[in-house]
Every structure is written in structure tokens, then in C-alpha cells.
Design a protein around this motif. Structure first.
Motif, PDB file in Angstrom:
ATOM      1  N   THR A 155      -0.397   3.585  68.064  1.00  0.00           N
ATOM      2  CA  THR A 155       0.182   4.470  67.055  1.00  0.00           C
ATOM      3  C   THR A 155       1.709   4.452  67.133  1.00  0.00           C
ATOM      4  O   THR A 155       2.400   4.424  66.107  1.00  0.00           O
ATOM      5  N   LEU A 156       2.239   4.470  68.339  1.00  0.00           N
ATOM      6  CA  LEU A 156       3.690   4.382  68.530  1.00  0.00           C
ATOM      7  C   LEU A 156       4.244   3.071  67.977  1.00  0.00           C
ATOM      8  O   LEU A 156       5.291   3.064  67.304  1.00  0.00           O
ATOM      9  N   CYS A 157       3.564   1.988  68.239  1.00  0.00           N
ATOM     10  CA  CYS A 157       4.015   0.681  67.739  1.00  0.00           C
ATOM     11  C   CYS A 157       4.023   0.654  66.215  1.00  0.00           C
ATOM     12  O   CYS A 157       4.960   0.125  65.593  1.00  0.00           O
ATOM     13  N   LEU A 158       2.999   1.219  65.607  1.00  0.00           N
ATOM     14  CA  LEU A 158       2.940   1.282  64.140  1.00  0.00           C
ATOM     15  C   LEU A 158       4.101   2.106  63.589  1.00  0.00           C
ATOM     16  O   LEU A 158       4.796   1.697  62.655  1.00  0.00           O
ATOM     17  N   ARG A 159       4.306   3.274  64.190  1.00  0.00           N
ATOM     18  CA  ARG A 159       5.381   4.149  63.692  1.00  0.00           C
ATOM     19  C   ARG A 159       6.749   3.497  63.845  1.00  0.00           C
ATOM     20  O   ARG A 159       7.581   3.540  62.937  1.00  0.00           O
ATOM     21  N   ASP A 160       6.978   2.889  64.998  1.00  0.00           N
ATOM     22  CA  ASP A 160       8.287   2.283  65.238  1.00  0.00           C
ATOM     23  C   ASP A 160       8.512   1.068  64.342  1.00  0.00           C
ATOM     24  O   ASP A 160       9.647   0.795  63.933  1.00  0.00           O
ATOM     25  N   ASN A 161       7.456   0.354  64.031  1.00  0.00           N
ATOM     26  CA  ASN A 161       7.603  -0.818  63.161  1.00  0.00           C
ATOM     27  C   ASN A 161       7.943  -0.414  61.733  1.00  0.00           C
ATOM     28  O   ASN A 161       8.832  -1.003  61.103  1.00  0.00           O
ATOM     29  N   PHE A 162       7.232   0.582  61.212  1.00  0.00           N
ATOM     30  CA  PHE A 162       7.428   0.968  59.805  1.00  0.00           C
ATOM     31  C   PHE A 162       8.494   2.052  59.632  1.00  0.00           C
ATOM     32  O   PHE A 162       8.914   2.329  58.498  1.00  0.00           O
TER      33      PHE A 162
ATOM     34  N   VAL B  58       5.068   1.180  53.109  1.00  0.00           N
ATOM     35  CA  VAL B  58       4.353   2.168  53.911  1.00  0.00           C
ATOM     36  C   VAL B  58       5.227   3.414  53.997  1.00  0.00           C
ATOM     37  O   VAL B  58       6.403   3.344  54.375  1.00  0.00           O
ATOM     38  N   VAL B  59       4.665   4.573  53.629  1.00  0.00           N
ATOM     39  CA  VAL B  59       5.461   5.806  53.566  1.00  0.00           C
ATOM     40  C   VAL B  59       5.097   6.811  54.648  1.00  0.00           C
ATOM     41  O   VAL B  59       5.867   7.738  54.928  1.00  0.00           O
ATOM     42  N   GLU B  60       3.919   6.672  55.259  1.00  0.00           N
ATOM     43  CA  GLU B  60       3.559   7.585  56.346  1.00  0.00           C
ATOM     44  C   GLU B  60       2.370   7.019  57.114  1.00  0.00           C
ATOM     45  O   GLU B  60       1.666   6.117  56.636  1.00  0.00           O
ATOM     46  N   ILE B  61       2.176   7.578  58.305  1.00  0.00           N
ATOM     47  CA  ILE B  61       1.038   7.231  59.148  1.00  0.00           C
ATOM     48  C   ILE B  61       0.346   8.524  59.547  1.00  0.00           C
ATOM     49  O   ILE B  61       0.988   9.526  59.856  1.00  0.00           O
ATOM     50  N   ILE B  62      -0.978   8.499  59.512  1.00  0.00           N
ATOM     51  CA  ILE B  62      -1.792   9.629  59.957  1.00  0.00           C
ATOM     52  C   ILE B  62      -2.703   9.123  61.071  1.00  0.00           C
ATOM     53  O   ILE B  62      -3.398   8.118  60.894  1.00  0.00           O
TER      54      ILE B  62
ATOM     55  N   LYS C 104       2.679   1.276  76.030  1.00  0.00           N
ATOM     56  CA  LYS C 104       3.240   0.693  74.814  1.00  0.00           C
ATOM     57  C   LYS C 104       3.831  -0.689  75.097  1.00  0.00           C
ATOM     58  O   LYS C 104       3.592  -1.650  74.345  1.00  0.00           O
ATOM     59  N   GLU C 105       4.607  -0.806  76.166  1.00  0.00           N
ATOM     60  CA  GLU C 105       5.199  -2.102  76.507  1.00  0.00           C
ATOM     61  C   GLU C 105       4.119  -3.123  76.849  1.00  0.00           C
ATOM     62  O   GLU C 105       4.210  -4.292  76.475  1.00  0.00           O
ATOM     63  N   ASP C 106       3.106  -2.678  77.548  1.00  0.00           N
ATOM     64  CA  ASP C 106       1.983  -3.543  77.902  1.00  0.00           C
ATOM     65  C   ASP C 106       1.291  -4.057  76.644  1.00  0.00           C
ATOM     66  O   ASP C 106       0.983  -5.253  76.515  1.00  0.00           O
ATOM     67  N   LEU C 107       1.057  -3.158  75.704  1.00  0.00           N
ATOM     68  CA  LEU C 107       0.397  -3.538  74.458  1.00  0.00           C
ATOM     69  C   LEU C 107       1.248  -4.497  73.642  1.00  0.00           C
ATOM     70  O   LEU C 107       0.742  -5.494  73.097  1.00  0.00           O
ATOM     71  N   LEU C 108       2.543  -4.227  73.547  1.00  0.00           N
ATOM     72  CA  LEU C 108       3.438  -5.074  72.761  1.00  0.00           C
ATOM     73  C   LEU C 108       3.443  -6.521  73.259  1.00  0.00           C
ATOM     74  O   LEU C 108       3.625  -7.453  72.474  1.00  0.00           O
TER      75      LEU C 108
END
Length: 298
Positions: free
Chosen positions: A123-130, A99-103, A71-75
Motif C-alpha cells: 500500500t505504501l509503494c502504491l501511494r508513493d508511486n502515484f 489515479v486520484v486516490e487509493i483505498i 517496504k524496502e524488501d518488497l521494492l
């Protein structure tokens, strides 16, 4: 999915007498730009159990450490900056609603495959952002991988819905289908075959490349809903600049703007009442396939 697919095919070979047909893949794929295999070597196919899909113990602490490092590498990568700017652009097309949810479906073996690990990192980055719930499922997850995902506060979808997840009406759902078979995307579209698709941002294999690369006669059988919705889809291509070129290749962001869907006649939204059928297609992991694998060992 990555090495998980090959493992699944090998598991299916054990039940070939039940009517499964194996599909061989070309050699030379699945390696990173730097020449190292992005996935761990395939383990021997384990014995099936009656209780769950083939399982394998993992060092959960090591897997968690690698996932967080990915995750840190991707960020820090240029790819993520490009991805997120493109995502913001796609959201602006559908009125920047909340944005109300991620699948996220089909991540593969997040515990021992580098491709899957980085897709989970996104996926983690998306969830943490929203800052919304993220629901995940893959029928091949190991038990330890489910524990890892719960540790990371993901919401596990317990049953194999085969992509037939219903969109919410109160905001935008981001749907991430990394390297998933077209049948899974087709099922998702079939289940949400209404103008409610305006509430969806779908991240996955490019619709346009799929339609340009395969005969329409074949797609009419295996992915008719992708074929039909593509002319009304706004697709945002992503430059594959990540250091491992097998992680996010062929990925696009797709949205279905309300202004475009509003031009479609009501007849367009008629769908077959019967669910799509992909008999004898091992690219798609159906609930029936898993049931047959389980019964083989019961």
C-alpha cells in the motif's frame, strides 16, 4: 487479514451466547514457505472496552522500523516488479486516466503480523508511486496502529463503512482489499453498482477463482454482485513469487472497462435498495458485530 481473523473468532467466542457461530479453520495454514510463522503468536484475548475494539499496546518505533524495512524488501523483489508491470497493463485497459486516490481496507494487525506488514508495504509503494491520498480502515486496528498509520501519512477512515465507499468521478481509484472476505468486496460493488465502476482498479482475491470454487447458489446469497459483474471484468492474475507465499496469494487485479460496461443493458444495474445482509457470518466484521462486542462489556 491473517492472525487477526483467528483473534477475532476467539473474541466472538466470549459472546457466543448472543448468537455468534464460530467457524473453525483447517490446521497447517498461515505458515511461510520457509517454515516460520509469518505472524506473531496470538496474545491472550484482552478484555473488551466500551470505548473501542479490543486494544493492545505496541512498540510504535519498532513497528515503524519493521514496516519501512518490509517496504524496502518488497521494492527489491521480483514480485513487486511483476506486480507493478501488471498494474500498468491493467491501467492501459481503462485508458490510462489519472489515479486520484487509493483505498485500502482490511489490512489487519500491521504492528505484529508479518502478512499485514507486507500488505501495508505494498500500500505504501502504491501511494508513493502515484502520490495521492490513501484512505485506510480495519475495524480491528489497535489504537497504536492508528497512530502508526497517521505517522505514515495515511488518511484514517474513522467509521466502519463495511466496504461501502463511494468511487470518485474525476479519475481512477485503486481499491486494495488484501485477503478480505468476499462480503466486503460485494458491499463495495453494491455501493458503486453503476457504470462508474470504470473508474476502479480493484486489487484483491481473484473473482474467477472464487466463482470456480464455490457453488453459484451460495454466491447468490453471500456475493451476488461479484457473481454478476465477473463476466464483464478483465482480471489480471499475479504470479505468487514473493518469498512469503501467504502474503499475496490468490491476488488478482480487476478492472471494469467502459467499452465492456457500455454493452450492458440498464436493467442490469438495478439493485436492491436494502443493504446486503450477512447475518451470523463471522467471516465479515460488520458494524453490528462490533456494537454487540462493545455492549457486552459496557
Amino acid at each position: 487479514m491473517c492472525c487477526a481473523c483467528s483473534w477475532l473468532f476467539r473474541m466472538m467466542s466470549a459472546v457466543a451466547g448472543d448468537g455468534f457461530c464460530l467457524v473453525k479453520r483447517r490446521r497447517g495454514r498461515g505458515r511461510s514457505r520457509r517454515g516460520e510463522p509469518p505472524c506473531a503468536p496470538l496474545p491472550p484475548a484482552p478484555a473488551l472496552t466500551a470505548a473501542h475494539f479490543p486494544d493492545q499496546p505496541l512498540d510504535q518505533l519498532t513497528a515503524l522500523r519493521r514496516i519501512r524495512a518490509a517496504k524496502e524488501d518488497l521494492l527489491e523483489s521480483d514480485y513487486y516488479k511483476h506486480f507493478f508491470n501488471t498494474l500498468k497493463e491493467s491501467l492501459s485497459v481503462i485508458d490510462k486516466r489519472e489515479v486520484v486516490e487509493i483505498i485500502s481496507l482490511g489490512l489487519g494487525h500491521i504492528g505484529d503480523c508479518t502478512i499485514s506488514r507486507y500488505q501495508l508495504a505494498l500500500t505504501l509503494c502504491l501511494r508513493d508511486n502515484f502520490r495521492v491520498d490513501c484512505h485506510v480502515h480495519d475495524p480491528i486496528f489497535y489504537t497504536d496502529e492508528c497512530h502508526i498509520l497517521e505517522t505514515l501519512d495515511f488518511k484514517l477512515i474513522k467509521e466502519n463503512e463495511e466496504g461501502k465507499r463511494t468511487l470518485r468521478n474525476d479519475g481512477i481509484t485503486i481499491v486494495y482489499l488484501p485477503h478480505c472476505p468476499k462480503q466486503l468486496t460485494n458491499n463495495f460493488l453494491w455501493n458503486n453498482w453503476t457504470t462508474n465502476l470504470k473508474n476502479c482498479v480493484l486489487i484483491g482475491n481473484s473473482f474467477l477463482r472464487l466463482i470456480e470454487s464455490q457453488p453459484h447458489d451460495n454466491l447468490n446469497i453471500s456475493a451476488p454482485y461479484i457473481l454478476n459483474i465477473q463476466p464483464y471484468t478483465e482480471e489480471f492474475s499475479l504470479v505468487n513469487s514473493f518469498k512469503f507465499n501467504d502474503v499475496f496469494n490468490d491476488t488478482s487485479i480487476h478492472v471494469f472497462p467502459a467499452r465492456t460496461l457500455g454493452l450492458i443493458t440498464d436493467n442490469f444495474w438495478h439493485r436492491d435498495d436494502s443493504e446486503p445482509d450477512y447475518s451470523n457470518n463471522v467471516e465479515f466484521i460488520s458494524s453490528n458485530i462490533i456494537s454487540r462486542l462493545r455492549s457486552r462489556n459496557s
